[in-house]
Design a protein around this motif. Structure first.
Motif, mmCIF file in Angstrom:
data_model
loop_
_atom_site.group_PDB
_atom_site.id
_atom_site.type_symbol
_atom_site.label_atom_id
_atom_site.label_comp_id
_atom_site.label_asym_id
_atom_site.label_seq_id
_atom_site.Cartn_x
_atom_site.Cartn_y
_atom_site.Cartn_z
ATOM 1 N N ALA A 33 0.741 -1.102 0.002
ATOM 2 C CA ALA A 33 0.124 0.237 -0.012
ATOM 3 C C ALA A 33 0.731 1.135 -0.124
ATOM 4 N N ASN A 34 2.247 0.963 0.293
ATOM 5 C CA ASN A 34 2.741 2.608 0.432
ATOM 6 C C ASN A 34 4.415 1.987 0.341
ATOM 7 N N TRP A 35 5.252 3.069 0.342
ATOM 8 C CA TRP A 35 6.693 2.790 -0.117
ATOM 9 C C TRP A 35 7.439 1.993 0.914
ATOM 10 N N ARG A 36 7.009 2.131 2.119
ATOM 11 C CA ARG A 36 7.406 1.287 3.192
ATOM 12 C C ARG A 36 7.197 -0.366 2.899
ATOM 13 N N ASP A 37 5.909 -0.561 2.572
ATOM 14 C CA ASP A 37 5.632 -1.789 1.972
ATOM 15 C C ASP A 37 6.514 -2.407 0.870
ATOM 16 N N TRP A 38 6.477 -1.464 -0.051
ATOM 17 C CA TRP A 38 7.265 -1.690 -1.385
ATOM 18 C C TRP A 38 9.059 -2.070 -1.244
ATOM 19 N N HIS A 39 9.483 -1.410 -0.317
ATOM 20 C CA HIS A 39 10.861 -1.536 0.127
ATOM 21 C C HIS A 39 11.037 -2.729 1.211
ATOM 22 N N ASP A 40 9.862 -3.069 2.062
ATOM 23 C CA ASP A 40 10.118 -4.105 2.925
ATOM 24 C C ASP A 40 10.120 -5.710 2.341
ATOM 25 N N VAL A 41 9.457 -5.571 1.199
ATOM 26 C CA VAL A 41 9.204 -7.145 0.819
ATOM 27 C C VAL A 41 10.644 -7.400 -0.232
ATOM 28 N N ALA A 42 11.657 -6.481 -0.403
ATOM 29 C CA ALA A 42 12.459 -6.524 -1.262
ATOM 30 C C ALA A 42 13.295 -7.843 -0.857
ATOM 31 N N ALA A 43 14.122 -7.850 0.495
ATOM 32 C CA ALA A 43 14.824 -8.835 1.020
ATOM 33 C C ALA A 43 14.057 -10.272 0.975
ATOM 34 N N PRO A 44 12.766 -10.233 1.461
ATOM 35 C CA PRO A 44 12.387 -11.434 1.419
ATOM 36 C C PRO A 44 12.068 -12.105 -0.160
ATOM 37 N N LEU A 45 11.791 -11.352 -0.975
ATOM 38 C CA LEU A 45 11.713 -11.657 -2.220
ATOM 39 C C LEU A 45 12.714 -12.179 -2.820
ATOM 40 N N CYS A 46 13.797 -11.747 -2.673
ATOM 41 C CA CYS A 46 15.344 -12.195 -2.790
ATOM 42 C C CYS A 46 15.447 -13.536 -2.237
#
Length: 215
Positions: A49-62
């Motif tokens: 929903a927001n930029w924090r969500d967008w950034h927070d999923v980066a490491a788990p996606l990797c």
């Protein structure tokens, strides 16, 4: 020939959103040639929903891409989180739903519009349009501002989806892009209601991924 595997990742933890994505891409599977495995990110927020969500999923996606072998990956979020990062960590193709949806839209018409999830989505989508050099072909990105669980319900978002689609059409859109994976189940309804092609970005990304692994 071993069947190719395309891993489609919903980076949020919404069960209903993942189900909508799975149903949307299921018709694209090619038994014996390619399968589309749809998973959610357990560590993800209920929605991006927001930029924090967008950034927070980066490491788990990797981490997920690192442990899940596939011939191609699709990030099934219409804000394309971590696409560049993922492409730097794997030599397999990585497709973002937003980039794929926009590419499909401009193949169908000169001007397009996006039905965004929430107001905060608009800036993230604008950044992608600017990076693709296609901002001038967009008539705008208009948010629904509905909760994810309303968005994925059978009837709840449809009146609002049609109203926003009609507004984009009035602005000159020839094609409409659904701006959240949670809208996937409503593509056909909205298309019939507004009389324009409607692009579901997870389907667009899945189609491009299949072309990459089978071409």
């Amino acid at each position: 020939m071993t069947a190719r595997r395309v891993l489609v990742v919903n980076p949020n933890s919404s069960v209903s959103c993942t189900a909508a994505i799975r149903d949307a891409v299921a018709p694209f599977a090619l038994p014996g040639r390619a399968r589309l495995d749809v998973v959610s990110l357990a560590e993800g927020p209920p929605a991006i929903a927001n930029w924090r969500d967008w950034h927070d999923v980066a490491a788990p996606l990797c981490d997920l891409v690192g442990r899940e072998d596939a011939d191609a990956y699709v990030v099934a979020c219409v804000s394309d989180p971590a696409i560049d990062l993922l492409r730097s960590t794997t030599d397999r193709p990585v497709f973002g739903a937003l980039r794929s949806g926009i590419a499909t839209a401009v193949a169908r018409g000169e001007r397009f519009g996006i039905i965004a999830f929430v107001a905060a989505s608009v800036q993230r989508q604008r950044r992608v349009l600017q990076a693709m050099g296609l901002e001038a072909r967009s008539v705008g990105s208009l948010p629904l501002d509905l909760p994810m669980e309303v968005l994925t319900s059978a009837e709840g978002p449809r009146a609002r989806l049609v109203a926003v689609g009609q507004e984009l059409k009035a602005r000159g859109a020839e094609v409409v892009v659904l701006g959240c994976a949670g809208m996937a189940a409503h593509r056909g309804f909205v298309e019939a209601a507004i009389g324009l092609p409607v692009i579901e970005p997870c389907q667009a990304a899945a189609a491009q991924a299949l072309l990459a692994v089978l071409g």
